[in-house]
Design a protein around this motif. Sequence first.
Motif, PDB file in Angstrom:
ATOM      1  N   GLU A  64       0.838  -1.204   0.000  1.00 28.45           N
ATOM      2  CA  GLU A  64       0.000   0.000   0.000  1.00 28.45           C
ATOM      3  C   GLU A  64       0.871   1.251   0.000  1.00 28.45           C
ATOM      4  O   GLU A  64       0.573   2.228  -0.672  1.00 28.45           O
ATOM      5  CB  GLU A  64      -0.950  -0.005   1.200  1.00 28.45           C
ATOM      6  N   TYR A  65       1.969   1.216   0.773  1.00 31.17           N
ATOM      7  CA  TYR A  65       2.889   2.346   0.796  1.00 31.17           C
ATOM      8  C   TYR A  65       3.525   2.537  -0.586  1.00 31.17           C
ATOM      9  O   TYR A  65       3.609   3.649  -1.097  1.00 31.17           O
ATOM     10  CB  TYR A  65       3.970   2.142   1.858  1.00 31.17           C
ATOM     11  N   SER A  71       1.026   4.073  -2.932  1.00 33.70           N
ATOM     12  CA  SER A  71       0.877   5.515  -2.693  1.00 33.70           C
ATOM     13  C   SER A  71       2.049   6.287  -3.271  1.00 33.70           C
ATOM     14  O   SER A  71       1.875   7.348  -3.865  1.00 33.70           O
ATOM     15  CB  SER A  71       0.775   5.795  -1.191  1.00 33.70           C
ATOM     16  N   LYS A 116      -8.483  12.532   7.903  1.00 34.46           N
ATOM     17  CA  LYS A 116      -8.384  11.114   7.513  1.00 34.46           C
ATOM     18  C   LYS A 116      -7.681  10.366   8.631  1.00 34.46           C
ATOM     19  O   LYS A 116      -6.589  10.751   9.056  1.00 34.46           O
ATOM     20  CB  LYS A 116      -7.605  10.954   6.206  1.00 34.46           C
ATOM     21  N   VAL A 150      -5.504   7.897  10.798  1.00 36.10           N
ATOM     22  CA  VAL A 150      -4.279   7.108  10.706  1.00 36.10           C
ATOM     23  C   VAL A 150      -4.637   5.766  11.325  1.00 36.10           C
ATOM     24  O   VAL A 150      -4.793   5.650  12.534  1.00 36.10           O
ATOM     25  CB  VAL A 150      -3.122   7.777  11.488  1.00 36.10           C
ATOM     26  N   THR A 204      -5.696   0.886   7.569  1.00 34.47           N
ATOM     27  CA  THR A 204      -5.750   1.020   6.119  1.00 34.47           C
ATOM     28  C   THR A 204      -4.847   2.125   5.582  1.00 34.47           C
ATOM     29  O   THR A 204      -4.518   2.126   4.412  1.00 34.47           O
ATOM     30  CB  THR A 204      -7.194   1.280   5.636  1.00 34.47           C
ATOM     31  N   ARG A 205      -4.462   3.086   6.461  1.00 36.30           N
ATOM     32  CA  ARG A 205      -3.602   4.196   6.030  1.00 36.30           C
ATOM     33  C   ARG A 205      -2.699   4.600   7.181  1.00 36.30           C
ATOM     34  O   ARG A 205      -3.165   5.161   8.168  1.00 36.30           O
ATOM     35  CB  ARG A 205      -4.441   5.401   5.620  1.00 36.30           C
ATOM     36  N   ASN A 206      -1.387   4.339   7.043  1.00 40.72           N
ATOM     37  CA  ASN A 206      -0.490   4.783   8.112  1.00 40.72           C
ATOM     38  C   ASN A 206      -0.073   6.232   7.851  1.00 40.72           C
ATOM     39  O   ASN A 206      -0.395   6.821   6.824  1.00 40.72           O
ATOM     40  CB  ASN A 206       0.700   3.831   8.281  1.00 40.72           C
ATOM     41  N   GLU A 210       1.842   6.945   4.568  1.00 42.65           N
ATOM     42  CA  GLU A 210       0.984   6.850   3.388  1.00 42.65           C
ATOM     43  C   GLU A 210       0.106   8.090   3.236  1.00 42.65           C
ATOM     44  O   GLU A 210      -0.071   8.601   2.130  1.00 42.65           O
ATOM     45  CB  GLU A 210       0.119   5.598   3.470  1.00 42.65           C
ATOM     46  N   LEU A 211      -0.435   8.567   4.344  1.00 43.83           N
ATOM     47  CA  LEU A 211      -1.269   9.761   4.279  1.00 43.83           C
ATOM     48  C   LEU A 211      -0.457  10.978   3.855  1.00 43.83           C
ATOM     49  O   LEU A 211      -0.915  11.787   3.047  1.00 43.83           O
ATOM     50  CB  LEU A 211      -1.946  10.011   5.626  1.00 43.83           C
ATOM     51  N   GLN A 227       0.282  11.814   0.142  1.00 43.87           N
ATOM     52  CA  GLN A 227      -0.781  12.387  -0.687  1.00 43.87           C
ATOM     53  C   GLN A 227      -0.626  13.896  -0.862  1.00 43.87           C
ATOM     54  O   GLN A 227      -1.321  14.505  -1.655  1.00 43.87           O
ATOM     55  CB  GLN A 227      -2.145  12.083  -0.065  1.00 43.87           C
TER      56      GLN A 227
END
Length: 128
Positions: free
Chosen positions: A13-14, A17, A90, A92, A95-97, A100-101, A104
């Motif tokens: 996922e990282y 992103s 959003k 932390v 699903t999103r560390n 990753e956030l 964006q």
Amino acid sequence: LGCTSSKGVVSFEYLQSALQAVLRTGTLRRTLLSLQYIDLSQAPTFLTASENPQFGAYLKLDTGRRSLTTSNGTEEILTDGDTITHVNDKAVDATRNLSELLLQYQEGENVSLRIHSKKGNRDIQIKL
């Protein structure tokens, strides 16, 4: 799932992103806050059940405190044990560390961080 690197495990996922950021801007820039943290979604037993929150980026600071400059130029002090729970509203979470956030957003953009501490919750605006 993830892949290993010389510095540990990197989630797919990282990587996704990071790739999306490259495709969007044409360059790879890592937006970092220079903070060490424990991802509470990956270490659910790190905090006792009475400590909140149960998700977020739990800060582990070598010096016990770290100063961040806010968007309006003032300083905000983060201390060891504070937890970043949201980036621009959003969560932390699993699903999103935090990394990753932050990927964006671009360097120079303003973002809001929700901080949970012993003193309660507060929102701070910082420029990346």
